[in-house]
Design a protein around this motif. Structure first.
Motif, mmCIF file in Angstrom:
data_model
loop_
_atom_site.group_PDB
_atom_site.id
_atom_site.type_symbol
_atom_site.label_atom_id
_atom_site.label_comp_id
_atom_site.label_asym_id
_atom_site.label_seq_id
_atom_site.Cartn_x
_atom_site.Cartn_y
_atom_site.Cartn_z
ATOM 1 N N SER A 1 -26.103 -11.831 -3.541
ATOM 2 C CA SER A 1 -24.669 -12.142 -3.513
ATOM 3 C C SER A 1 -24.121 -12.477 -4.899
ATOM 4 N N GLY A 2 -24.973 -12.981 -5.794
ATOM 5 C CA GLY A 2 -24.464 -13.461 -7.070
ATOM 6 C C GLY A 2 -24.466 -12.442 -8.193
ATOM 7 N N TYR A 3 -24.758 -11.184 -7.888
ATOM 8 C CA TYR A 3 -24.833 -10.195 -8.969
ATOM 9 C C TYR A 3 -24.244 -8.874 -8.476
ATOM 10 N N ASP A 4 -23.370 -8.282 -9.289
ATOM 11 C CA ASP A 4 -22.688 -7.092 -8.777
ATOM 12 C C ASP A 4 -23.237 -5.780 -9.326
ATOM 13 N N GLY A 5 -24.384 -5.813 -10.001
ATOM 14 C CA GLY A 5 -24.997 -4.559 -10.465
ATOM 15 C C GLY A 5 -25.379 -3.693 -9.267
ATOM 16 N N ALA A 6 -25.500 -2.385 -9.510
ATOM 17 C CA ALA A 6 -25.846 -1.467 -8.424
ATOM 18 C C ALA A 6 -27.275 -0.962 -8.615
ATOM 19 N N PRO A 7 -27.963 -0.676 -7.503
ATOM 20 C CA PRO A 7 -29.310 -0.130 -7.637
ATOM 21 C C PRO A 7 -29.265 1.253 -8.263
ATOM 22 N N CYS B 1 -32.766 -15.688 -13.779
ATOM 23 C CA CYS B 1 -32.507 -14.254 -13.957
ATOM 24 C C CYS B 1 -31.254 -13.889 -13.156
ATOM 25 N N VAL B 2 -30.361 -13.141 -13.795
ATOM 26 C CA VAL B 2 -29.015 -12.999 -13.225
ATOM 27 C C VAL B 2 -29.007 -12.261 -11.892
ATOM 28 N N PHE B 3 -29.981 -11.363 -11.688
ATOM 29 C CA PHE B 3 -29.955 -10.506 -10.494
ATOM 30 C C PHE B 3 -30.804 -11.043 -9.359
ATOM 31 N N CYS B 4 -31.361 -12.237 -9.492
ATOM 32 C CA CYS B 4 -32.337 -12.751 -8.525
ATOM 33 C C CYS B 4 -31.741 -13.887 -7.686
ATOM 34 N N ALA B 5 -31.856 -13.750 -6.363
ATOM 35 C CA ALA B 5 -31.283 -14.755 -5.469
ATOM 36 C C ALA B 5 -31.958 -16.114 -5.651
ATOM 37 N N THR B 6 -33.258 -16.111 -5.947
ATOM 38 C CA THR B 6 -33.952 -17.399 -6.148
ATOM 39 C C THR B 6 -33.418 -18.057 -7.419
ATOM 40 N N GLY B 7 -33.240 -17.254 -8.472
ATOM 41 C CA GLY B 7 -32.683 -17.787 -9.713
ATOM 42 C C GLY B 7 -31.274 -18.319 -9.499
ATOM 43 N N GLN B 8 -30.528 -17.620 -8.664
ATOM 44 C CA GLN B 8 -29.143 -18.041 -8.416
ATOM 45 C C GLN B 8 -29.075 -19.393 -7.695
ATOM 46 N N GLY C 1 -36.734 -10.410 -5.119
ATOM 47 C CA GLY C 1 -35.565 -11.088 -5.683
ATOM 48 C C GLY C 1 -34.514 -11.493 -4.681
ATOM 49 N N GLN C 2 -34.795 -11.281 -3.379
ATOM 50 C CA GLN C 2 -33.769 -11.633 -2.384
ATOM 51 C C GLN C 2 -34.067 -12.954 -1.675
ATOM 52 N N LEU C 3 -35.187 -13.598 -2.028
ATOM 53 C CA LEU C 3 -35.563 -14.803 -1.306
ATOM 54 C C LEU C 3 -34.772 -16.007 -1.809
ATOM 55 N N ALA C 4 -34.159 -16.697 -0.879
ATOM 56 C CA ALA C 4 -33.383 -17.893 -1.225
ATOM 57 C C ALA C 4 -33.166 -18.680 0.047
ATOM 58 N N VAL C 5 -32.999 -19.965 -0.065
ATOM 59 C CA VAL C 5 -32.657 -20.754 1.119
ATOM 60 C C VAL C 5 -31.402 -21.532 0.805
#
Ligand code: SAH
Ligand code: SF4
Length: 368
Positions: free
Chosen positions: A320-326, A121-128, A362-366
């Motif tokens: 960091s990988g998606y520039d959409g705004a809330p 999913c484009v807006f999700c840090a885990t997906g990124q 959607g912000q979880l990533a390592v």
């Protein structure tokens, strides 16, 4: 070799009893060990951590089993004191994130089902970050036990420096873990067997005893998994991440929609609700201008009309990988009003918490 050791968190209570019988130990010892693992959140095979377990049993466990406690590599508290994020180390060196959330009087563990995620999913840090591997049942269970252990009275500490808003309540009645959401890293229905096995363990009435209605599985829309859940009539809450009400718009945000198109997904959701009699939560990440206009609200209203549904609106969290705004809060309110007034659809806007420590949806990533 640790790789051949049995991880006790992988086993249901019945499986633990069978294993103990194989070792020649009475069932009562299995029950005591189970109690220490889940009610005392024991973290070692020692007489101190597992009182009442005979030395010969502890010796055997030490030799042939592992207690898959996940060491904390990093622990961060949000500045408001309501959210704590754990970076946990897995035995093979991979790492995952687990979040403890405390608001509106409840404690919720947000746990991961995979290292990374394949759904993109484009807006999700885990997906990124991409997909690395499935978690085992024991690794899923261990996250919930980790949170339960953190809540135990002797270990309790204010979540934030300075007076925690909940410190007084904690002193009066230490909170127990009652809610688990599989909304951390990964797609739970892509790792179906391990997730369901873990849920069976979490529900055991002699263990963490989580009520089925307090366990939520959130899926990007893995159609075969939803149909299997319906068929197995598993008692749990299902949340489906929708984000768009047309196939074209959805596929642009959620690549998995190309594999499981919207029409098939909605048919599966209908089957699920009809078979189980359960309402589904539909999640909608609100992105300014992209899916938060009145026209979008009417499209989702029409799509869900007649289904037992509740919509969870989640204002986009930055990654960091998606520039959409809330979405702006007035747009979120208008969206909600349209759903309620024109379609009688209940909805909530998810409270934005833990953003200062990147623990929001959607912000979880390592890092690699
Ligand atoms: N893989 C599952 C569960 C984990 S994601 C799923 O996708 O449903 C949990 C929720 O967070 C999903 O609804 C997801 O769409 C949402 N989400 C992902 N990235 C987000 C972001 N940057 N801001 C807000 N919500 C997000
Ligand atoms: Fe995976 Fe869910 Fe993130 Fe999509 S939103 S990439 S399915 S974790």
């Amino acid at each position: 070799m640790s790789s051949v050791r049995i991880n006790l968190y992988d086993l249901t209570r019945e499986e633990l009893r069978v294993q103990f019988a194989r070792w020649g130990f009475a069932g009562v010892h299995a029950e005591t060990v189970w109690n220490r693992m889940y009610l005392q959140a024991a973290d070692a095979f020692t007489p101190e951590a597992m009182p009442g377990v005979p030395a010969k049993v502890l010796d055997r466990l030490g030799a042939d089993a592992a207690l898959g406690v996940l060491p904390t590599a990093l622990e961060t508290d949000s500045s408001d004191g309501f959210t704590r994020k754990y970076l946990l180390a897995l035995a093979d060196g991979e790492r995952i994130e687990t979040v403890l959330m405390r608001f509106t009087g409840r404690v919720t563990a947000c746990i991961s089902s995979q290292v990374g995620c394949a759904m993109g999913c484009v807006f999700c840090a885990t997906g990124q970050m991409g997909y690395t591997r499935h978690l085992t049942p024991g690794e899923i269970v261990a996250q919930a036990v980790h949170v339960a252990r953190a809540l135990r009275p002797r270990r309790i500490s204010p979540l934030a420096s300075g007076p925690s808003p909940l410190a007084h309540e904690d002193a009066v009645a230490p909170p127990r873990l009652r809610n688990v959401v599989l909304m951390g890293m990964g797609e739970p229905l892509h790792n179906y067997d391990a997730v369901m096995h873990a849920i069976d363990i979490l529900r055991d009435s002699a263990g963490l005893a989580l009520a089925a209605e307090r366990i939520t599985v959130s899926t990007v829309g893995v159609v075969p998994g939803i149909l299997r859940l319906a068929q197995e009539k598993r008692p749990l809450h299902l949340a489906v991440s929708l984000h768009a009400a047309t196939q074209e718009e959805r596929a642009a945000l959620v690549p998995a929609a190309r594999k499981w198109p919207l029409a098939e997904l909605m048919a599966a959701c209908r089957t699920y609700s009809e078979t189980t009699g359960r309402r589904i939560f539909y999640e909608w990440t609100l992105i300014a201008g992209r899916n938060d206009t009145p026209a979008h609200a009417r499209a989702v209203g029409a799509l869900l009309h007649g289904l037992p549904a509740q919509v969870n609106l989640i204002p986009l969290n930055p990654t960091s990988g998606y520039d959409g705004a809330p979405t702006r809060s007035d747009a979120a309110k208008r969206f909600q009003q349209i759903l309620a007034a024109e379609f009688s659809l209940p909805s909530t806007v998810r409270q934005r918490r833990g953003l200062d420590i990147a623990a929001g949806c959607g912000q979880l990533a390592v890092g690699a």
